[in-house]
Write an enzyme that holds these catalytic residues in place. Structure first.
Site, PDB file in Angstrom:
ATOM      1  N   HIS A  39       1.005  -1.130  -0.019  1.00 62.72           N
ATOM      2  CA  HIS A  39       0.084  -0.107   0.011  1.00 62.72           C
ATOM      3  C   HIS A  39       0.966   1.022   0.068  1.00 62.72           C
ATOM      4  O   HIS A  39       1.923   1.373   0.581  1.00 62.72           O
ATOM      5  CB  HIS A  39      -0.818  -0.044   1.349  1.00 62.72           C
ATOM      6  CG  HIS A  39      -1.943   1.121   1.294  1.00 62.72           C
ATOM      7  ND1 HIS A  39      -1.832   2.142   1.551  1.00 62.72           N
ATOM      8  CD2 HIS A  39      -3.350   0.936   0.971  1.00 62.72           C
ATOM      9  CE1 HIS A  39      -3.226   2.953   1.172  1.00 62.72           C
ATOM     10  NE2 HIS A  39      -3.857   2.011   0.787  1.00 62.72           N
ATOM     11  N   GLU A  87      -3.712   1.581  -7.540  1.00 62.01           N
ATOM     12  CA  GLU A  87      -4.125   2.666  -6.589  1.00 62.01           C
ATOM     13  C   GLU A  87      -3.257   3.995  -6.997  1.00 62.01           C
ATOM     14  O   GLU A  87      -2.054   3.982  -6.455  1.00 62.01           O
ATOM     15  CB  GLU A  87      -4.061   2.080  -5.263  1.00 62.01           C
ATOM     16  CG  GLU A  87      -5.000   1.221  -4.751  1.00 62.01           C
ATOM     17  CD  GLU A  87      -5.279   1.273  -3.246  1.00 62.01           C
ATOM     18  OE1 GLU A  87      -6.554   1.527  -2.885  1.00 62.01           O
ATOM     19  OE2 GLU A  87      -4.557   1.544  -2.436  1.00 62.01           O
TER      20      GLU A  87
HETATM   21  P1  PGA Z   1      -9.536   5.914  -0.184  1.00 63.52           P
HETATM   22  O1  PGA Z   1      -8.302   4.795   0.402  1.00 63.52           O
HETATM   23  O2  PGA Z   1     -10.665   5.054  -0.778  1.00 63.52           O
HETATM   24  O3  PGA Z   1     -10.060   6.586   1.220  1.00 63.52           O
HETATM   25  O4  PGA Z   1      -9.138   6.657  -1.236  1.00 63.52           O
HETATM   26  C1  PGA Z   1      -8.282   3.698  -0.512  1.00 63.52           C
HETATM   27  C2  PGA Z   1      -7.024   2.954   0.003  1.00 63.52           C
HETATM   28  O5  PGA Z   1      -6.193   3.295   0.306  1.00 63.52           O
HETATM   29  O6  PGA Z   1      -6.959   1.664  -0.251  1.00 63.52           O
END
Ligand code: PGA
Length: 256
Positions: free
Chosen positions: A98, A170
């Site tokens: 992450h 992401e």
């Molecule tokens: P968010 O976070 O939906 O608050 O943007 C996503 C994540 O960090 O997996």
């Protein structure tokens, strides 16, 4: 058999007390009673201290995961928790790579690869997060960054393990910001991911890797972030703190 779609809630470091978490579970249980997903898995990843509460609640249709593990199996590593420990409590999933862990805890490609291997070895399914910064996107480095992150993470992973890996795209600039890529931009990265994996693995094993989108996902944005670019699901941060919202997201995906 086609794989199920997957909606993963990353609760991050929330909520701040077990009482609040119990209330959360209560609400989640009520939401799930009204819903029965056929084609979609719903996974909740709370802070590790609450994992047993989630597992013991046995909410039908809800699976459990964690947000991190240490790569060693056991031993003198003060403060750490291994994938085997988490697995033994009944979790099925673990997030790795992450952007917040890369940023605040200095996790690099080598560390992520060690953690990914430990997750797979323990029998958990890994949720590998990758993504570029806004600066990298502006410099047109997205493709290179994605490729590099995948190469580093997958180093030494056998093709047979791929069905136990979920890749979440992401973009760092979309996490926690309410900024979103367009469906076309998500689709472009999906193709980059598929091409990069194709350079490493036979086509048959790549089909088993589910590809998610994550970053500012809300129920009214599921079409843009998941359905239009034909992703296999979403990774949800803030909205996963509201049981009604995460279940609604799963419901929309399940109905399509
Ligand atoms: P968010 O976070 O939906 O608050 O943007 C996503 C994540 O960090 O997996």
């Amino acid at each position: 058999m086609t794989q199920k779609k997957i909606v993963i809630g990353n609760m991050k470091m929330n909520p701040v007390s077990v009482v609040e978490f119990e209330r959360y579970l209560d609400m989640l249980g009520k939401e799930m009673k009204k819903n029965d997903f056929e084609k979609t898995e719903l996974v909740i990843c709370p802070p590790e201290v609450y994992l047993t509460k989630l597992v013991d609640e046995k909410i039908s249709g809800v699976k459990s995961g964690v947000q991190d593990i240490f790569w060693e199996h056991q031993g003198a590593f003060t403060g750490e928790v291994s994938a085997a420990m988490v697995k033994s409590l009944g979790a099925g999933f673990c997030i790795v790579g992450h952007s917040e862990r890369r940023k605040y805890f200095g996790e690099n490609g080598e560390i992520i690869s060690l953690k990914l291997k430990a997750i797979l070895k323990s029998g958990l399914t890994a949720v590998l997060c990758i993504g570029e910064s806004m600066e990298e996107r502006k410099r047109e480095q997205t493709s290179g960054v994605i490729k590099k992150q995948l190469k580093e993470a997958f180093d030494g992973i056998a093709p047979g393990r791929l069905e136990h890996i979920v890749v979440a795209y992401e973009p760092i600039w979309a996490v926690g910001t309410d900024k979103l890529p367009t469906s076309d931009e998500i689709l472009e990265v999906k193709i980059i991911i598929k091409k990069s994996l194709a350079e490493m693995y036979p086509a048959k094993s790549i089909e088993k890797v589910r590809l998610l989108y994550g970053g500012s996902v809300k129920s009214n944005l599921v079409e843009q972030t998941c359905l239009d670019p034909a992703m296999d699901g979403v990774l949800v941060g803030r909205e996963s703190l509201m049981p009604y919202e995460i279940v609604k997201i799963a419901k929309i995906i399940d109905g399509n």
